[in-house]
Design a protein around this motif. Structure first.
Motif, PDB file in Angstrom:
ATOM      1  N   THR A 210       0.377  -1.094  -0.184  1.00 18.87           N
ATOM      2  CA  THR A 210      -0.007   0.453   0.236  1.00 18.87           C
ATOM      3  C   THR A 210       0.891   1.187   0.168  1.00 18.87           C
ATOM      4  O   THR A 210       2.064   1.385   0.459  1.00 18.87           O
ATOM      5  CB  THR A 210      -0.855  -0.010   1.319  1.00 18.87           C
ATOM      6  OG1 THR A 210      -1.391   1.211   1.277  1.00 18.87           O
ATOM      7  CG2 THR A 210       0.393   0.134   2.580  1.00 18.87           C
ATOM      8  N   ILE A 211       0.117   2.865  -0.403  1.00 13.05           N
ATOM      9  CA  ILE A 211       1.170   3.374  -0.392  1.00 13.05           C
ATOM     10  C   ILE A 211       0.271   4.705   0.289  1.00 13.05           C
ATOM     11  O   ILE A 211       1.555   5.662   0.422  1.00 13.05           O
ATOM     12  CB  ILE A 211       0.841   4.323  -2.108  1.00 13.05           C
ATOM     13  CG1 ILE A 211      -0.493   4.621  -2.145  1.00 13.05           C
ATOM     14  CG2 ILE A 211       1.778   3.346  -2.741  1.00 13.05           C
ATOM     15  CD1 ILE A 211      -0.524   5.580  -3.081  1.00 13.05           C
ATOM     16  N   ASP A 212      -0.159   3.639   1.012  1.00 10.04           N
ATOM     17  CA  ASP A 212      -1.156   4.574   2.254  1.00 10.04           C
ATOM     18  C   ASP A 212      -0.203   4.766   3.560  1.00 10.04           C
ATOM     19  O   ASP A 212      -1.267   4.876   4.454  1.00 10.04           O
ATOM     20  CB  ASP A 212      -2.206   5.105   2.180  1.00 10.04           C
ATOM     21  CG  ASP A 212      -3.273   6.304   2.653  1.00 10.04           C
ATOM     22  OD1 ASP A 212      -2.203   6.862   2.412  1.00 10.04           O
ATOM     23  OD2 ASP A 212      -4.044   6.510   3.468  1.00 10.04           O
ATOM     24  N   GLY A 244       3.680  -4.317  -8.219  1.00 14.75           N
ATOM     25  CA  GLY A 244       4.530  -3.558  -6.948  1.00 14.75           C
ATOM     26  C   GLY A 244       3.906  -2.799  -5.935  1.00 14.75           C
ATOM     27  O   GLY A 244       3.841  -2.065  -4.267  1.00 14.75           O
ATOM     28  N   GLU A 245       2.348  -2.074  -6.278  1.00 17.21           N
ATOM     29  CA  GLU A 245       1.951  -0.583  -5.487  1.00 17.21           C
ATOM     30  C   GLU A 245       0.704  -0.700  -5.550  1.00 17.21           C
ATOM     31  O   GLU A 245       0.204  -0.833  -6.804  1.00 17.21           O
ATOM     32  CB  GLU A 245       3.148   0.322  -5.477  1.00 17.21           C
ATOM     33  CG  GLU A 245       4.292   1.034  -4.707  1.00 17.21           C
ATOM     34  CD  GLU A 245       4.721   2.040  -4.679  1.00 17.21           C
ATOM     35  OE1 GLU A 245       5.468   2.046  -3.936  1.00 17.21           O
ATOM     36  OE2 GLU A 245       4.125   2.899  -5.128  1.00 17.21           O
ATOM     37  N   ALA A 251      -6.079   2.830  -1.850  1.00 20.10           N
ATOM     38  CA  ALA A 251      -5.501   3.105  -0.479  1.00 20.10           C
ATOM     39  C   ALA A 251      -6.426   3.632   0.230  1.00 20.10           C
ATOM     40  O   ALA A 251      -5.915   4.364   1.147  1.00 20.10           O
ATOM     41  CB  ALA A 251      -4.600   3.947  -0.819  1.00 20.10           C
ATOM     42  N   ASP A 252      -8.148   4.850  -0.637  1.00 20.59           N
ATOM     43  CA  ASP A 252      -8.140   5.696  -0.212  1.00 20.59           C
ATOM     44  C   ASP A 252      -9.308   5.620   1.282  1.00 20.59           C
ATOM     45  O   ASP A 252     -10.834   6.203   0.953  1.00 20.59           O
ATOM     46  CB  ASP A 252      -8.680   6.949  -0.954  1.00 20.59           C
ATOM     47  CG  ASP A 252      -9.881   6.235  -1.848  1.00 20.59           C
ATOM     48  OD1 ASP A 252      -9.946   7.357  -2.685  1.00 20.59           O
ATOM     49  OD2 ASP A 252      -9.653   5.528  -1.764  1.00 20.59           O
ATOM     50  N   ILE A 253      -9.086   3.633   1.120  1.00 24.17           N
ATOM     51  CA  ILE A 253     -10.757   3.531   1.759  1.00 24.17           C
ATOM     52  C   ILE A 253     -11.049   3.799   2.844  1.00 24.17           C
ATOM     53  O   ILE A 253     -12.108   4.431   2.919  1.00 24.17           O
ATOM     54  CB  ILE A 253     -10.805   2.136   2.165  1.00 24.17           C
ATOM     55  CG1 ILE A 253     -10.851   1.396   0.708  1.00 24.17           C
ATOM     56  CG2 ILE A 253     -11.387   1.579   2.867  1.00 24.17           C
ATOM     57  CD1 ILE A 253     -10.266  -0.284   0.264  1.00 24.17           C
ATOM     58  N   LEU A 254      -9.921   4.638   3.935  1.00 20.89           N
ATOM     59  CA  LEU A 254     -10.312   5.197   4.953  1.00 20.89           C
ATOM     60  C   LEU A 254      -9.360   6.021   5.222  1.00 20.89           C
ATOM     61  O   LEU A 254     -10.046   6.503   6.642  1.00 20.89           O
ATOM     62  CB  LEU A 254      -9.834   3.730   6.228  1.00 20.89           C
ATOM     63  CG  LEU A 254     -10.026   2.799   6.513  1.00 20.89           C
ATOM     64  CD1 LEU A 254      -9.476   2.032   7.490  1.00 20.89           C
ATOM     65  CD2 LEU A 254     -11.433   2.963   7.117  1.00 20.89           C
ATOM     66  N   VAL A 255      -9.031   6.440   4.090  1.00 17.54           N
ATOM     67  CA  VAL A 255      -8.322   8.500   4.485  1.00 17.54           C
ATOM     68  C   VAL A 255      -8.990   9.416   5.298  1.00 17.54           C
ATOM     69  O   VAL A 255      -8.714  10.100   5.477  1.00 17.54           O
ATOM     70  CB  VAL A 255      -8.731   9.066   3.058  1.00 17.54           C
ATOM     71  CG1 VAL A 255      -7.386  10.334   2.826  1.00 17.54           C
ATOM     72  CG2 VAL A 255      -6.979   7.412   2.523  1.00 17.54           C
TER      73      VAL A 255
END
Length: 264
Positions: A210-212, A244-245, A251-255
């Motif tokens: 993940t990138i987050d 790879g990423e 990655a924004d599910i919980l942002v």
């Protein structure tokens, strides 16, 4: 932290105090409070060695009240190691993502550096803090980027990490925790603590990191995201694609749960 408080590390059995505490006489009825104590040599309580008085007279007048409390109100116990162990699972996940353990040839090339402060130093508008500490920032730095980072991994750590890799595992992840007494001051007292986690399982080919990880780590430890939400976020990670990423959209599910974090 008030000038008359000190931090106690139960693991080391030592106290840590501010290097330049504010000059304030502990005696509430001190006649010099209105004019200040600039240029005056303060006297320290011989028992707790922390509470200060501007004169023997003030110390004598305050002694009955101070003795009644036994100096205990002027000490704060901070279990640094216990806190790191309490969140070991989250820190393990963060290290796996930040150090890219499934795609790195040797994770001991880098260190996960985490800067934190004490819960009693956090402004009230940030809401309640679920533990004794509050993470301010996190980043990945090369192991030999500075003298402190270089000291974190001893020759024995390096050798044991190589042994883990030789046995098919990933290796040893090293953390550098920095605890700031005053996060709003450039001249604050800081405590450095190492933390290490071994990854004995083999890497997963094509794993999508993940990138987050940074925002999710801060959000979870600081009480903005529940552990259950973090678990769902990890479980919802897409099937490895070999790229790879994950993308920013993935990655924004919980942002949204991170918008209250003001110190990143």
């Amino acid at each position: 932290m008030p000038a008359s408080l000190r931090r106690i590390d139960p693991a080391w059995g030592i106290s840590i105090e501010e290097s330049n505490p504010e000059k304030v006489c502990k005696y509430p009825a001190c006649p010099r409070r209105s004019t200040g104590y600039e240029g005056r040599k303060m006297k320290v309580c011989a028992r707790c060695k922390h509470v200060r008085y501007c004169s023997k007279e003030c110390q004598r007048e305050d002694w009955s009240e101070h003795k009644k409390k036994g100096c205990k109100d002027y000490q704060l116990v901070n279990d640094y190691g216990g806190w790191m162990e309490e969140y070991r699972g989250i820190f393990s996940w963060a290290a796996a993502e930040a150090l890219r353990i499934h795609t790195s040839d040797d994770i001991l090339h880098n260190v996960l550096q985490i800067t934190a402060t004490y819960a009693d130093r956090i402004p009230a508008f940030l809401g309640p803090v679920p533990s004794s500490f509050y993470i301010i920032s996190s980043r990945v730095v090369p192991l030999d980027s500075d003298s402190i980072s270089a000291m974190l991994a001893s020759p024995r750590d390096r050798e044991e990490s190589r042994q883990i890799r030789a046995n098919g595992g990933i290796g040893r992840a090293v953390f550098s925790f920095q605890f700031l007494e005053d996060p709003f001051s450039a001249k604050t007292t800081a405590i450095f603590k190492p933390f290490k986690i071994d990854f004995n399982d083999p890497p997963t080919p094509g794993f999508a990191h993940t990138i987050d990880w940074h925002s999710l780590l801060l959000g979870t430890v600081n009480g903005k995201i529940s552990v259950a939400d973090l678990s769902r976020r990890i479980d919802s990670q897409p099937t490895p694609t070999g790229h790879g990423e994950q993308t920013a959209d993935e990655a924004d599910i919980l942002v949204d749960g991170l918008k209250d974090i003001a110190m990143t």
